[in-house]
Design a protein around this motif. Structure first.
Motif, PDB file in Angstrom:
ATOM      1  N   LEU A   1      38.754  -7.112  24.040  1.00  0.00           N
ATOM      2  CA  LEU A   1      39.688  -6.277  23.282  1.00  0.00           C
ATOM      3  C   LEU A   1      41.098  -6.844  23.366  1.00  0.00           C
TER       4      LEU A   1
ATOM      5  N   GLU B   1      41.337  -9.838  21.188  1.00  0.00           N
ATOM      6  CA  GLU B   1      41.272  -9.486  19.775  1.00  0.00           C
ATOM      7  C   GLU B   1      42.605  -8.941  19.275  1.00  0.00           C
TER       8      GLU B   1
ATOM      9  N   THR C   1      36.984  -2.465  19.751  1.00  0.00           N
ATOM     10  CA  THR C   1      37.021  -3.776  19.099  1.00  0.00           C
ATOM     11  C   THR C   1      36.291  -3.751  17.766  1.00  0.00           C
TER      12      THR C   1
END
Length: 530
Positions: A76, A79, A124
């Motif tokens: 996460l 990302e 995510t």
């Protein structure tokens, strides 16, 4: 963290109970008086333990949940923030090494930690759908992680709340309605086992007194020097003081909380000022709500509100344990912490910042190591337990157990109490009141019929009276042995078993189908990149 439990034996610690084999009893399907709190977990353990030892299944799921939490937090962070390895290491460490994980391990909530581990993956997936990044794979991922978190009702609700929060992120990919609808549809299908059980079972009809019982006992708890809000902000404050690491029982908890929040606050300037703010802000708001909300519910007016709500809608009994919702803060906390190396890059190299943060997080919670200070370990059952289970399984009839308490304390399982393992080891259903004794106060469960059987046993009813009441076996559990007495009574076959099996297969099909789709799409994308 989990090393002591990985040896030969079974996890037995408070609510965590594992046995060599479990079966698709009425209770495992939700066809009992108790609220369906452990669905579809019990179904999954019953199915998988047919081919793999049940103790191994629980250990794999426990370690897998923790692994997913750390890995997912790192993914996460990468990302959203394009965080390098330093930020990812901090995110992973904070996600795995914190008081919430320690307390839930001590309470035996291994399946809740599986749902906890799914939260960053859910976030995510939604962010990818909203921003238009690999949307086909992200759709499969969203459904899969919601279904995986749905191993327990609480895990499913946590995953759904994270998904709906991340829908607020602006983007040019899937629209908000489409993403929200996908998440809600997946959640409804994943909830079919316990929704169906609640609708056709006795949970919805539970009395108001039983549904609202224990609200004060299960409220979030203040730790030394912190107050309730400070304890929750530091990801601690579980209701059960006995399920608390030793380092959180003194003023050292203040230092630990300052360090944890310091790591989180260090990265806030970056996540609030950079272009990534549009993706981080919803999760940061959710983190604040996840801390402040349970703190407010632990006040006098908050407890009165929860009690009123639960009396009106018995299904809201899931709100009793307020501290478990602090899990929702984890994605936001880890994102902020992952940005700490960027904030401090003028003073320290990123690698040094990551090392300092990770060491500090571990140092202020040292007793999480080695099974939370050795309290969580593998336990071997005495030989009499296997013999008793085999005897009853050869002629499965309803079982009444003495002593009547739900919790047991055995010298061979350690100093902490544990839920009676027998109901999870038998083909037959076991009468259980569900009553819990907390700090000298009894929180009544939903087992009305079981309570009547219990009263008969305590008052010295004859075997014939017990048989007429539907008791097939009486089991007396002592510290070192188990004594089995055949009574001969039986109970009618429960209705709706087929319906509950179908409901569980809906969840399992959703999990497997989305998992296969996710793997296939991942393979396709990997081939395209080549």
């Amino acid at each position: 963290m989990t090393a002591p439990v990985l040896g030969p034996g079974y996890l037995l610690l408070r609510d965590a109970v594992s046995t060599p084999r479990s079966y698709l009893t009425d209770a495992a399907l939700g066809l009992s008086e108790a609220a369906p709190r452990a669905l579809p977990q019990d179904f999954f353990i019953a199915v998988t333990s047919a081919v793999l030892d049940g103790g191994v299944v629980v250990k794999v799921l426990l370690v897998g949940g923790l692994w997913l939490a750390g890995w997912g937090a790192a993914r996460l962070a990468a990302e959203v923030l394009s965080a390098g390895l330093p930020g990812q290491f901090i995110a992973a460490t904070l996600a795995v090494w914190n008081p919430y994980v320690a307390e839930r391990l001590l309470q035996g909530h291994w399946s809740l930690l599986v749902g906890y581990g799914c939260l960053p993956w859910v976030a995510t997936a939604v962010l990818r759908l909203r921003t238009g990044a690999r949307t086909r794979g992200a759709a499969f991922a969203l459904v899969f992680w919601i279904a995986a978190a749905g191993l327990t009702p609480t895990g499913l609700l946590l995953a759904l709340l994270v998904a709906l929060t991340c829908v607020a992120v602006p983007g040019d990919g899937w629209g908000r309605v489409r993403v929200a609808a996908t998440g809600l549809a997946a959640a409804v299908l994943a909830a079919m086992p316990w929704l169906t059980a609640a609708l056709i079972g006795g949970a919805v009809n539970a009395s108001a007194a039983e549904s609202s019982a224990g609200i004060h006992a299960f409220a979030a708890r203040a730790e030394p020097g912190l107050g309730t809000l400070g304890s929750l902000a530091g990801l601690g404050g579980i209701w059960n003081s006995a399920a608390t690491p030793a380092s959180r029982t003194s003023l050292f908890a203040v230092l630990a909380t300052v360090v944890l929040l310091g790591v989180v606050v260090a990265g806030l300037p970056v996540v609030l000022r950079t272009p990534a703010r549009r993706m981080t802000l919803p999760l940061l708001v959710l983190a604040a709500v996840a801390v402040v909300g349970p703190a407010l519910l632990a006040t006098g007016p908050g407890l009165a509100f929860v009690e009123s709500a639960v009396r009106t809608i018995p299904g809201l009994g899931v709100l009793r344990d307020g501290q478990k919702w602090v899990a929702l803060a984890m994605p936001g906390y880890t994102l902020a912490a992952a940005a700490a190396p960027v904030t401090l890059r003028r003073r320290l190299p990123a690698t040094a910042t990551a090392a300092l943060c990770c060491v500090a997080l571990i140092a202020v919670l040292p007793d999480l190591a080695w099974g939370v200070g050795g309290q969580m370990r593998a336990v071997r059952y005495p030989a009499g337990w296997a013999a008793a289970a085999a005897q009853i399984n050869a002629d499965p009839r309803p079982v009444a157990v003495l002593p009547p308490d739900v919790m047991r304390q055995f010298s061979w399982s350690g100093p902490a109490p544990v839920l009676d393992p027998l109901p999870r080891w038998l083909r037959a259903d076991v009468f259980s009141t569900g009553d819990l004794s907390i700090a000298g106060h009894v929180v009544p469960g939903e087992g009305v019929r079981a309570r009547a059987i219990q009263d008969m046993l305590v008052s010295g009813a004859t075997p014939q009276q017990l048989a007429d009441a539907g008791v097939g076996w009486v089991v007396r559990e002592t510290d070192g042995d188990v004594v089995v007495q055949r009574i001969g009574g039986s109970a009618p076959v429960a209705t709706h078993r087929g319906l509950l099996i179908v409901a569980h297969l809906v969840w399992l099909g959703l999990l497997v189908g989305a998992g296969v789709g996710l793997v296939a799409q991942t393979v396709r994308e990997a081939r395209r990149r080549r």
